[in-house]
Design a protein around this motif. Structure first.
Motif, PDB file in Angstrom:
ATOM      1  N   LEU A 265      35.955  22.752  28.063  1.00 13.12           N
ATOM      2  CA  LEU A 265      37.030  22.094  28.791  1.00 13.12           C
ATOM      3  C   LEU A 265      36.644  20.666  29.129  1.00 13.12           C
ATOM      4  O   LEU A 265      35.468  20.368  29.395  1.00 13.12           O
ATOM      5  CB  LEU A 265      37.356  22.862  30.074  1.00 13.12           C
ATOM      6  CG  LEU A 265      37.740  24.339  29.900  1.00 13.12           C
ATOM      7  CD1 LEU A 265      37.901  25.007  31.256  1.00 13.12           C
ATOM      8  CD2 LEU A 265      39.015  24.460  29.084  1.00 13.12           C
ATOM      9  N   THR A 266      37.607  19.776  29.132  1.00 11.63           N
ATOM     10  CA  THR A 266      37.347  18.382  29.489  1.00 11.63           C
ATOM     11  C   THR A 266      37.411  18.169  30.994  1.00 11.63           C
ATOM     12  O   THR A 266      36.871  17.186  31.505  1.00 11.63           O
ATOM     13  CB  THR A 266      38.373  17.454  28.811  1.00 11.63           C
ATOM     14  OG1 THR A 266      39.694  17.862  29.190  1.00 11.63           O
ATOM     15  CG2 THR A 266      38.244  17.524  27.294  1.00 11.63           C
ATOM     16  N   ALA A 267      38.040  19.098  31.717  1.00 12.77           N
ATOM     17  CA  ALA A 267      38.140  18.968  33.169  1.00 12.77           C
ATOM     18  C   ALA A 267      36.777  19.213  33.821  1.00 12.77           C
ATOM     19  O   ALA A 267      35.930  19.935  33.298  1.00 12.77           O
ATOM     20  CB  ALA A 267      39.165  19.960  33.714  1.00 12.77           C
ATOM     21  N   LEU A 268      36.558  18.609  34.984  1.00 15.64           N
ATOM     22  CA  LEU A 268      35.295  18.743  35.691  1.00 15.64           C
ATOM     23  C   LEU A 268      35.231  20.063  36.449  1.00 15.64           C
ATOM     24  O   LEU A 268      36.262  20.680  36.757  1.00 15.64           O
ATOM     25  CB  LEU A 268      35.115  17.580  36.666  1.00 15.64           C
ATOM     26  CG  LEU A 268      35.076  16.171  36.063  1.00 15.64           C
ATOM     27  CD1 LEU A 268      34.980  15.125  37.165  1.00 15.64           C
ATOM     28  CD2 LEU A 268      33.910  16.039  35.086  1.00 15.64           C
ATOM     29  N   LYS A 269      34.040  20.487  36.763  1.00 17.21           N
ATOM     30  CA  LYS A 269      33.846  21.694  37.554  1.00 17.21           C
ATOM     31  C   LYS A 269      34.565  21.543  38.899  1.00 17.21           C
ATOM     32  O   LYS A 269      34.466  20.516  39.562  1.00 17.21           O
ATOM     33  CB  LYS A 269      32.346  21.935  37.778  1.00 17.21           C
ATOM     34  CG  LYS A 269      32.045  23.194  38.592  1.00 17.21           C
ATOM     35  CD  LYS A 269      30.552  23.410  38.738  1.00 17.21           C
ATOM     36  CE  LYS A 269      30.258  24.672  39.549  1.00 17.21           C
ATOM     37  NZ  LYS A 269      28.792  24.908  39.683  1.00 17.21           N
ATOM     38  N   GLY A 351      47.123  21.473  30.711  1.00 22.77           N
ATOM     39  CA  GLY A 351      46.627  20.234  31.298  1.00 22.77           C
ATOM     40  C   GLY A 351      46.354  20.419  32.770  1.00 22.77           C
ATOM     41  O   GLY A 351      46.239  21.532  33.275  1.00 22.77           O
ATOM     42  N   GLY A 352      46.250  19.304  33.479  1.00 22.31           N
ATOM     43  CA  GLY A 352      45.972  19.364  34.904  1.00 22.31           C
ATOM     44  C   GLY A 352      47.142  19.921  35.684  1.00 22.31           C
ATOM     45  O   GLY A 352      48.296  19.773  35.300  1.00 22.31           O
ATOM     46  N   ALA A 353      46.871  20.585  36.791  1.00 22.83           N
ATOM     47  CA  ALA A 353      47.930  21.127  37.633  1.00 22.83           C
ATOM     48  C   ALA A 353      48.820  20.000  38.113  1.00 22.83           C
ATOM     49  O   ALA A 353      48.371  18.904  38.433  1.00 22.83           O
ATOM     50  CB  ALA A 353      47.332  21.869  38.824  1.00 22.83           C
TER      51      ALA A 353
END
Length: 369
Positions: A265-269, A351-353
């Motif tokens: 995933l590209t999103a951060l922890k 994608g992001g929320a």
């Protein structure tokens, strides 16, 4: 080499851009659907290909020839409209043969071609009738035959089934596809009906706000939506907010249950991402091959014949799932506590929320988007 090419097409009406850098390459004999909500620009693109609208920028090429500046009657294109547009004072045969007469085809050859077209659409004995003596489905078949009679290079269909009732639409779309494949004619079909687009097309162009959000096969459009809009517009889905636990391993948590999405995933922890799940992907109860178990409470039951659609509250999320109707197994009652098993591979990453997800779904999925 593509047979029909649309390059960097733009169209503005005053200050409003309705088509924005639209590009499409169509192979000879391919059936392409332009799918999207009202006002997305799909009909404008079709009208530009037909020559009824001039583009603000860009070009249209057919069989290697630039036709951007040619008049409609110079492009050798067949067009079928939503409203049939048959001549009420002409018989069915005269309507079908109208384009042949304009083209200067001899009477004997035109009569032979007209009879051939009437056989093709399954109305060989109705040539002497007038449009008002036909049903809506028959009139649309005549409109199709009229468009095909002059042997056009490209066939354009502008929502030709939207004025018909549901049962006629299903049968006629099958006939249109069969005729298109039989003739091998390159076709662009405009519709706002996702079922039409998915069932008829070699490829689908999902449009939104004047752009092509995704171009792909029906299988890929449905199973691998490229944008939140495509995921929401094509088919039903339930949206989930998931917390990223381990980005490298693709591990997230949904309502306390951890699962691996099987990809980095590209999103951060700690970030929250948006996932989607199709109704047919979930199973009621425990199921082999579906390693993630969610607990919910039945909030709604819709009997749809062969399918029963359930809505179950999983935390604050209304999860929609479809199960086959079994006469010996009634659906759980409202309020029942249930287990729902899903496979991580079935989740679609949006994608992001908070990303916008356009939707034309059931009330419960509208509330989630």
């Amino acid at each position: 080499m593509p047979y029909l090419t649309i390059n960097h097409l733009e169209k503005s009406f005053g200050p409003t851009r309705v088509v924005k850098d639209f590009n499409l390459s169509v192979d000879k004999g391919e059936f392409i659907s332009l799918l999207g909500p009202s006002g997305c620009g799909k009909t404008t693109v079709l009208r530009i290909v037909a020559g009824f609208e001039e583009p603000s920028a860009g070009s249209v090429q057919i069989d290697g020839r630039d036709v951007t500046n040619l008049r409609p009657n110079q492009r050798n294109i067949g067009m079928v409209f939503q409203a049939y547009a048959l001549f009420p004072n002409l018989t069915v045969a005269q309507n079908v043969g109208f384009g042949l007469k304009i083209a200067g085809i001899g009477r004997a050859e035109a009569a032979t071609r007209t009879a051939e077209m009437l056989r093709l659409i399954g109305l060989p004995d109705l040539g002497g009738r007038y449009p008002f003596q036909l049903s809506g489905g028959q009139q649309q078949r005549v409109a199709l035959a009229r468009a095909l009679a002059p042997k056009p290079r490209v066939l354009l269909l502008d929502e030709p089934l939207s004025a018909l009732d549901a049962k006629i639409r299903v049968s006629l779309r099958q006939e249109i596809r069969q005729i298109q494949q039989q003739l091998g004619i390159t076709t662009i079909f405009v519709t706002h009906d996702q079922e039409e687009a998915l069932s008829m097309s070699d490829r689908v162009v999902v449009m939104n706000g004047g752009i092509a959000e995704q171009i792909g096969t029906p299988f890929d459009i449905y199973n691998k939506p490229a944008t939140p809009f495509v995921a929401g517009f094509v088919g039903s889905h339930t949206g989930f907010d998931a917390q990223v636990i381990d980005p490298a391993a693709g591990i997230v948590a949904i309502d306390g249950a951890q699962l691996s999405l099987g990809q980095q995933l590209t999103a951060l922890k700690g970030a929250t991402i948006r996932l989607a799940l199709r109704p047919e992907a979930a199973r009621l109860g425990r199921a082999d091959g579906r390693e993630t178990l969610l607990k919910g409470r039945v909030a709604q039951v819709q009997f749809m014949g062969s399918i029963i659609r359930l809505s179950a509250m999983v935390g604050d999320t209304a999860l929609t799932l479809d199960t086959f109707n079994r006469p010996d197994t009634p659906p759980p009652p409202l309020g029942a506590e249930v287990e729902i098993s899903v496979a991580a591979r079935d989740f679609i990453i949006l994608g992001g929320a908070g990303d916008g997800i356009a939707t034309e779904q059931t009330p419960e999925t509208q509330r989630l988007a």
